[in-house]
Write an enzyme that holds these catalytic residues in place. Structure first.
Site, PDB file in Angstrom:
ATOM      1  N   TYR A 143       0.880  -1.330   0.044  1.00 14.31           N
ATOM      2  CA  TYR A 143       0.133  -0.099   0.045  1.00 14.31           C
ATOM      3  C   TYR A 143       0.849   1.048   0.058  1.00 14.31           C
ATOM      4  O   TYR A 143       1.896   1.451   0.887  1.00 14.31           O
ATOM      5  CB  TYR A 143      -1.053   0.099   1.368  1.00 14.31           C
ATOM      6  N   ASP A 238       9.406   2.938  -0.798  1.00 13.26           N
ATOM      7  CA  ASP A 238       8.514   3.613  -0.121  1.00 13.26           C
ATOM      8  C   ASP A 238       8.833   3.077   1.467  1.00 13.26           C
ATOM      9  O   ASP A 238       8.481   2.169   1.952  1.00 13.26           O
ATOM     10  CB  ASP A 238       6.921   3.081  -0.393  1.00 13.26           C
ATOM     11  N   LYS A 266       5.503   9.065   8.743  1.00 16.70           N
ATOM     12  CA  LYS A 266       5.446   8.375  10.160  1.00 16.70           C
ATOM     13  C   LYS A 266       6.520   8.982  10.995  1.00 16.70           C
ATOM     14  O   LYS A 266       6.401  10.061  11.446  1.00 16.70           O
ATOM     15  CB  LYS A 266       5.720   6.855  10.052  1.00 16.70           C
TER      16      LYS A 266
END
Length: 427
Positions: A143, A238, A266
């Site tokens: 994702y 990613d 994050k």
């Protein structure tokens, strides 16, 4: 008697779709009422009913230091009094860009954004602008945010293009995305052989965290790097989830692979909404205002987010920080596996740095199909039992978990003991 969590969820559903502002929070996968949190301290979070939990979600990764770390809070408080946002450059943007490029060797230049989705969306646009090609290769189960061209499920065959996996995504958009199998270097080689001159980029979670935790094989990582270099495509790591979480130099440093572009989120924002993307200078110089690839954001480089991010990134550079974090996470995984084996429960677990995966299966999965074969119902029962015992894991069998520096050996042992008690009931 209705709990405060239930009252808030009922109220939320009146004006918020599904009662939540991000789907996994709704507990649809595990059932029951989502927890509404009101406070965090170290490794603990408190829900609206006043109950405390040992937290293994950590805001889905950012809270690597634990909740409300005093130095991060102090940095945010000091920044707030000077203003919340300017829509203009600030010194902290320069400072965090310098720090990111110093910490991650593949970064020559970096741009700040407000989310991980924004970072990956922008990196993909940049890769297409740099190469002049259209096709994006991604892997099933990975994702990368909710941009249209990323909400794509696998096609019907190895080399077919994807189909939309969300309403509102045009078929034509999905047709520029090719979805392959994670950890399958041969499939990737065949895709490049068939379409190599049209592939702009390969984007990958170097350690998958969005179909539970899946570790990459060395052969898969090497194939991605070799094939993208051979065909002139851009390799995008990613690292929104893995960045600074699995090691000080992120996953690319841990595995010794140098991508062309990387995306972060994050941890990089220390719990505030912030992301970043960066990489090779010749690629990054294609971004406006230097080049033709447009990207912008009013709140990019927000001074409150950069303050939190800077404080966090400096603190995690303490000697032995990641070694200790990795050891704590491994202790959790090993303890849970030993408890399950004692009671004959099919269960496995693994960690990469401060990330971990739990699976109700005899061995840790390596592909999306193997994840789907795990016993989801058993996970759901485990999840609710652990909630009842005061231990908060991700409310889905398809999400990685996170340990923070604030977790103590005593807390981890208590979590293992609670799991042990539940495993004993599953014979």
């Amino acid at each position: 008697m209705t709990s405060r969590n239930e009252e808030l969820f009922a109220r939320a559903q009146k004006h918020i779709p599904g009662g939540v502002n991000s789907p996994v929070r709704a507990f649809r996968s595990v059932g029951g009422t989502p927890l509404f949190f009101q406070k965090g301290a170290g490794s603990q979070v408190q829900d609206a009913d006043g109950k405390w939990y040992t937290d293994y979600v950590g805001s889905w990764g950012p809270m690597i230091l634990g909740h409300a770390h005093p130095e991060v809070i102090a940095a945010v408080q000091a920044a707030v009094v000077d203003g919340l946002s300017f829509g203009a450059p600030t010194e902290k943007e320069v400072e965090i860009a310098d720090l990111l490029c110093a910490m991650v060797p593949s970064l020559d230049m970096v741009r700040l954004v407000s989310s991980g989705t924004e970072a990956t969306m922008s990196a993909i646009r940049l890769a297409r602008g740099f190469t002049g090609r259209d096709i994006l290769v991604k892997f099933e189960g990975c994702y990368h945010g909710h941009a249209d061209h990323l909400l794509v499920k696998a096609g019907s065959g190895l080399l077919t293009f994807g189909n939309p996996s969300s309403g509102g995504v045009p078929a034509g958009t999905a047709e520029t995305t090719m979805v392959l199998t994670y950890n399958d270097p041969q499939g990737l080689a065949e895709a490049f052989k068939a379409h190599g001159d049209k592939i702009a980029a390969v984007i990958v979670e170097p350690v998958v965290g969005n179909m539970n935790l899946i570790a990459p094989t060395p052969e898969f990582l090497k194939a991605m790097r070799d094939l993208t270099a051979q065909y002139g495509a851009v390799l995008i790591f990613d690292e929104v989830m893995t960045g600074f979480r699995v090691g000080l130099k992120s996953a690319q440093g841990l595995f010794g692979i140098t991508p062309d572009l990387s995306t972060f989120g994050k941890v990089v924002g220390g719990g505030m909404p912030m992301g970043a993307f960066g990489g090779r200078r010749e690629i990054m110089e294609k971004i406006a205002p230097l080049g033709p690839v447009y990207q912008a954001g009013t709140l990019s480089g927000n001074p409150i987010a950069t303050a939190a991010g800077l404080a966090t990134l400096k603190l995690i550079q303490a000697p032995g920080f990641h070694e200790t974090l990795t050891a704590k996470t491994k202790a959790l995984c090993d303890g849970l596996v030993a408890a399950a084996q004692k009671h004959g429960v099919a269960f496995s677990a693994q960690n990469v740095g401060g990330m971990f995966g739990l699976y109700f299966a005899e061995r840790c999965p390596g592909t999306y199909d193997e994840v789907l074969a795990c016993d989801k119902d058993a996970f759901n029962r485990f999840f609710h039992a652990m909630i009842d015992a005061g231990h908060y894991f991700a409310p889905s069998a398809f999400e990685a978990g996170f340990v923070s520096a604030a977790h103590s050996d005593v807390e981890i042992a208590a979590t293992v003991a609670a799991a042990d008690a539940w495993f004993a009931t599953q014979r």
